[in-house]
Design a protein around this motif. Structure first.
Motif, PDB file in Angstrom:
ATOM      1  N   GLY A   1      12.688  18.964  58.263  1.00 19.54           N
ATOM      2  CA  GLY A   1      13.376  18.235  57.201  1.00 19.54           C
ATOM      3  C   GLY A   1      12.448  17.341  56.411  1.00 19.54           C
ATOM      4  N   GLU A   2      11.523  16.676  57.093  1.00 20.47           N
ATOM      5  CA  GLU A   2      10.612  15.761  56.385  1.00 20.47           C
ATOM      6  C   GLU A   2       9.535  16.513  55.619  1.00 20.47           C
TER       7      GLU A   2
ATOM      8  N   GLY B   1      18.276  15.653  52.022  1.00 24.92           N
ATOM      9  CA  GLY B   1      17.530  16.190  50.891  1.00 24.92           C
ATOM     10  C   GLY B   1      16.314  17.014  51.253  1.00 24.92           C
ATOM     11  N   GLY B   2      16.102  17.272  52.542  1.00 29.26           N
ATOM     12  CA  GLY B   2      14.980  18.118  52.932  1.00 29.26           C
ATOM     13  C   GLY B   2      15.288  19.580  52.663  1.00 29.26           C
ATOM     14  N   GLN B   3      14.368  20.297  52.057  1.00 28.66           N
ATOM     15  CA  GLN B   3      14.559  21.713  51.708  1.00 28.66           C
ATOM     16  C   GLN B   3      13.557  22.551  52.488  1.00 28.66           C
TER      17      GLN B   3
ATOM     18  N   TYR C   1      15.578   6.584  53.984  1.00 25.78           N
ATOM     19  CA  TYR C   1      16.000   7.586  54.951  1.00 25.78           C
ATOM     20  C   TYR C   1      17.509   7.516  55.120  1.00 25.78           C
TER      21      TYR C   1
ATOM     22  N   ALA D   1      10.932  17.322  52.368  1.00 19.73           N
ATOM     23  CA  ALA D   1      11.254  16.214  51.469  1.00 19.73           C
ATOM     24  C   ALA D   1      10.031  15.661  50.748  1.00 19.73           C
ATOM     25  N   THR D   2       8.855  16.224  50.977  1.00 16.23           N
ATOM     26  CA  THR D   2       7.646  15.665  50.374  1.00 16.23           C
ATOM     27  C   THR D   2       7.664  15.760  48.850  1.00 16.23           C
TER      28      THR D   2
ATOM     29  N   ARG E   1      20.201   8.710  51.470  1.00 15.47           N
ATOM     30  CA  ARG E   1      19.121   8.872  50.499  1.00 15.47           C
ATOM     31  C   ARG E   1      19.577   9.626  49.259  1.00 15.47           C
ATOM     32  N   THR E   2      20.579  10.479  49.411  1.00 19.06           N
ATOM     33  CA  THR E   2      21.006  11.329  48.300  1.00 19.06           C
ATOM     34  C   THR E   2      22.305  10.889  47.648  1.00 19.06           C
TER      35      THR E   2
ATOM     36  N   SER F   1      10.088  15.119  46.864  1.00 18.81           N
ATOM     37  CA  SER F   1      10.793  13.975  46.280  1.00 18.81           C
ATOM     38  C   SER F   1      10.232  12.652  46.749  1.00 18.81           C
ATOM     39  N   ARG F   2       9.575  12.600  47.899  1.00 19.64           N
ATOM     40  CA  ARG F   2       8.976  11.345  48.380  1.00 19.64           C
ATOM     41  C   ARG F   2       7.646  11.048  47.701  1.00 19.64           C
TER      42      ARG F   2
END
Length: 805
Positions: free
Chosen positions: A511-512, A549-551, A132, A515-516, A123-124, A518-519
């Protein structure tokens, strides 16, 4: 459970007015098959390769997915859907994106090349759209379950946070059957929250082969029962239309029974048999062999070979029916029987997993697809039905990037004193409550997650304040019980998510949630809490989430052997070095509540942003006298202390004529101070004491200095922010370990001693590194610290030895 096979006619598929014909889909599927095969071929046999090492790629695994992905993308997908593609099918994803105009032709020659298409969907890092990242087997497959949960959480809080940027779509996983061997898949399925996620759909590529072999036993029926028991709708696509028609003829029941009951290996061998050998082997030796022999005797060799390999996972009409059969109230799994290597010369071969087609085979495939192998990257001719449908599909799937919504910045300092004796774990609970009072707009975006350890990690006050998130309002039957301290109020506005005891699920969801931003354009501030020893268990999915990419912030607590009574099973040893070595993560292990507050607020400020980063905090349950921190009262000195703590460390006790430096981190800082006192009292040895808050950031500062060729004085001018999220300071090493005060050093922490050893290289001084390098055991705190040689007496003895006393 539903078994779909052999649709009676194309009309059996519900179609809209502009649905593609099956003939059109077959044509697109053939081009997808060609492009995915050619991408791997070019990387291995055309592109110059000076090293001579195999580049790799998976032509056979991609081929088994060509039908599944063609039907999904060109017949069913919407712009709001998100798809996790099995790792070895990345060439198929890139081929589809290329046909849809989402990937420039120049990238088709760059599979596994530096700066090109990644080995597995990323994804990154990939240049085209990837929903994903996959590659960690079982982890990417389960990610859409946590993506669906994160999206539902966002929808529930839309009033407070703002609505997501687009409607909620489906969360789809394309999974290899061998991937279902991973326990992560079943841990995710069994979480109580999964059963209600009707937007989740898994499509299992059931090709009955793994990397090394044909899977020896039939597993599909077992999968059906396991998914069904977990509350999923199960749709099985076993046979295609040709076989379905044969099953209706005299002898058809016998043929079906024969195919259903033969072993996977025997079936795979039939795929490699010519006409005469196929006629000999297919009937078998049972009582119904004569019926099968008579039935297949009416077929010519070509039709017979086509019939035997006619599986539901390559029947485009059946696939579309299966995708559209999903029930809205529960997740769906489509078990699609396929052929590994479908349409290739390696079809069904037990060793085809990593096999590469020869140049001659590729040219033959090109001829069958109407492609000039000298010009392999042909899209469909302008004006053709296929080109028109690709353009319409691209328009249907167009998805603008969500507008960035900035998360509100937390305060840098609450400005209140930390008194008495308390632990950093207790400080976590207080900080979250302070956040609701001092920065409510920040607190609204905080979401905490734990695997059944919320109360034992000091989240009780936070839970009582914000409640537990649930899709349904549930009655708290203990609300009127005066002896109940933790109030478990569940509803859509809650901000804590509780999972079962499965750390893989915890960090998958973490993780998800991270990622909100960027999603869907809405940032959350996710904090996951687990016992620190189990960071090791969660390491792979945690790494996956960061890579994708999850922060988020991961809190490991309690930690170390200072958790004395729990014994070796709960006393973490290696996690400090995990924090030091983990890419994309800032790692902190503060000793004092004030240091924790400063560092944690900084970590919150780095979440939900394009230049953001994740963080890991290793916290302790050991109460520490907060007066030992000697937090400056002068505002300017206090701010300087804060800046140093956030950057990695500070001098806690200075000594102008020091003979030794004691660098300590975390819960054993009080022992370092006590050792310094005893050194002076017993031997007249003065010691500097450096309090390390982040070995990670100090190591990065050292690496930055060396890369810049700086002098030990640290005047290199680097910004010190390589992955540090703005926390790095180019001068932090010069401040806490100035060359003019270079003396022998003792390092100590409640973890593996090598974590801090690098500090001695800053000024190239002799060092003794103390820490925990063996399994722990239960005991009093004093006995345990002494056993591992990290008590005040051991520190003082090491320092005295370095000072020559």
């Amino acid at each position: 459970m539903t078994t779909l096979w052999a649709p009676a006619a194309p009309d059996a598929v519900p179609r809209s007015a502009d649905a593609p014909s099956e003939e059109l889909l077959r044509s697109i599927q053939q081009r997808v098959l060609w492009l995915s095969t050619a991408i791997v071929h070019h990387a291995n046999r055309v592109r110059p390769n000076p090293s001579g090492l195999k580049v790799g790629g998976h032509q056979a695994s991609s081929a088994s997915m060509a039908s599944i992905m063609t039907a999904l993308w060109f017949g069913d997908l919407t712009s709001a859907d998100r798809v996790s593609v099995k790792p070895h099918a990345s060439p198929v994803l890139h081929a589809i994106n290329y046909l849809l105009g989402g990937l420039d032709e120049k990238y088709l020659t760059t599979l596994r090349e530096f700066g090109g298409l990644q080995s597995y969907p990323s994804r990154t890092k990939d240049p085209d759209r990837v929903d994903y990242s996959t590659g960690s087997v079982g982890i990417g497959a389960t990610a859409p379950i946590w993506g669906a949960t994160a999206r539902r959480y966002l929808d529930a809080h839309a009033g407070a946070l703002g609505a997501p940027a687009e409607p909620r779509g489906r969360q789809i996983s394309l999974v290899g059957d061998a991937e279902l061997d991973e326990g992560a898949c079943w841990e995710a399925l069994l979480d109580p929250g999964t059963a209600g996620l009707g937007e989740v759909m898994w499509v299992v590529d059931l090709n009955r082969q793994s990397l090394d072999r044909v899977v020896p036993v039939q597993t599909a029926q077992r999968y059906e029962r396991m998914f069904h028991a977990a509350g999923w709708q199960v749709v099985t696509l076993k046979y295609g239309r040709r076989l379905g028609e044969l099953f209706t003829l005299p002898g058809g029941d016998a043929l079906r029974h024969r195919l259903d009951t033969m072993s996977n290996a025997e079936y795979q061998r039939l795929l490699r048999a010519d006409g005469p050998r196929l006629r000999e082997r297919l009937p078998g030796t049972g009582t119904a062999a004569g019926e099968v022999r008579r039935l297949i005797g009416e077929l010519d060799d070509v039709r017979l070979r086509e019939a035997v390999r006619d599986l539901g996972g390559h029947d485009l009409s059946a696939l579309l029916s299966a995708y559209r059969a999903a029930e809205p109230g529960r997740p769906t799994v489509v078990l699609a029987y396929t052929l590994k290597g479908f349409g290739l010369p390696t079809e069904g071969h037990p060793a085809n997993h990593s096999a590469l087609l020869s140049t001659e085979d590729v040219h033959a495939l090109a001829a069958s697809c109407g492609i000039d192998p000298q010009h392999p990257w042909q899209r469909f001719a302008e004006g053709s039905a296929e080109a028109e449908w690709c353009a319409r599909t691209a328009g249907r799937l167009a998805r603008p990037e969500p507008a960035a919504v900035a998360a509100p910045a937390p305060p840098a300092d609450f400005g209140r004193p930390h008194n008495g004796r308390s632990s950093t774990q207790q400080a976590l609970g207080r900080l979250l409550l302070d956040l609701t009072r001092s920065a409510p707009e920040v607190a609204r975006r905080v979401v905490t997650v734990s695997p059944d350890v919320a109360s034992s990690t000091n989240l009780g006050g936070w839970l009582n304040k914000v409640g537990v998130w649930s899709e349904e309002e549930r009655t708290d039957w203990f609300a009127d019980d005066a002896e109940t301290v933790l109030h478990w109020r569940e509803g859509r506005q809650g901000q804590h998510l509780e999972l079962g005891i499965a750390e893989t699920n915890l960090v998958g969801l973490l993780g998800e949630l991270g990622a909100t931003w960027s999603r869907w354009g809405q940032p959350l501030l996710p904090i996951g809490v687990l016992y620190d020893p189990f960071v090791n268990r969660a390491l792979e999915p945690w790494t996956y989430g960061v890579y994708a990419g999850g922060q988020s912030i991961l809190v490991g607590t309690p930690s170390g052997v200072t958790l004395a009574g729990e014994g070796g099973a709960h006393q973490s040893v290696t996690t400090p070095s995990i924090g030091l070595e983990q890419p994309g993560v800032l790692a902190y292990e503060p000793a004092f509540s004030q240091d924790f507050e400063w560092c944690f607020l900084h970590a919150l400020s780095r979440l939900g942003r394009p230049d953001g980063t994740s963080s890991y905090f290793r916290l302790s349950t050991r109460p520490v006298d907060q007066r030992l921190a000697r937090v400056p009262q002068d505002p300017r000195e206090r701010e300087e202390r804060r800046r140093q703590a956030v950057a990695g460390g500070y001098v806690l006790r200075e000594a102008d004529d020091a003979a030794v430096t004691i660098a300590a981190m975390g819960a054993v800082v009080p022992e370092a101070l006590a050792a310094a006192d005893s050194l002076e009292a017993a031997h007249g040895i003065r010691a500097r004491v450096v309090c390390v808050t982040s070995a990670d950031l100090l190591y990065r500062a050292l690496q930055d200095r060396r890369r810049a060729g700086a002098s030990p004085a640290g005047t290199d001018g680097t910004d010190g922010t390589d992955g540090s999220g703005g926390a790095g300071r180019p001068d932090i090493l010069a401040e806490i370990l100035p060359p003019e005060r270079a003396v022998p050093m003792v390092t100590v922490l409640d973890g593996h001693p090598h974590t801090l050893t690098f500090l001695a290289t800053v000024d190239r001084v002799p060092v003794v590194s103390l820490g925990v390098s063996g399994f722990g055991q239960s005991g009093s705190l004093e006995d345990v610290l002494s056993h591992h040689g990290i008590d005040a007496a051991a520190i003082a003895a090491a320092a005295a030895g370095l000072a020559g006393r």
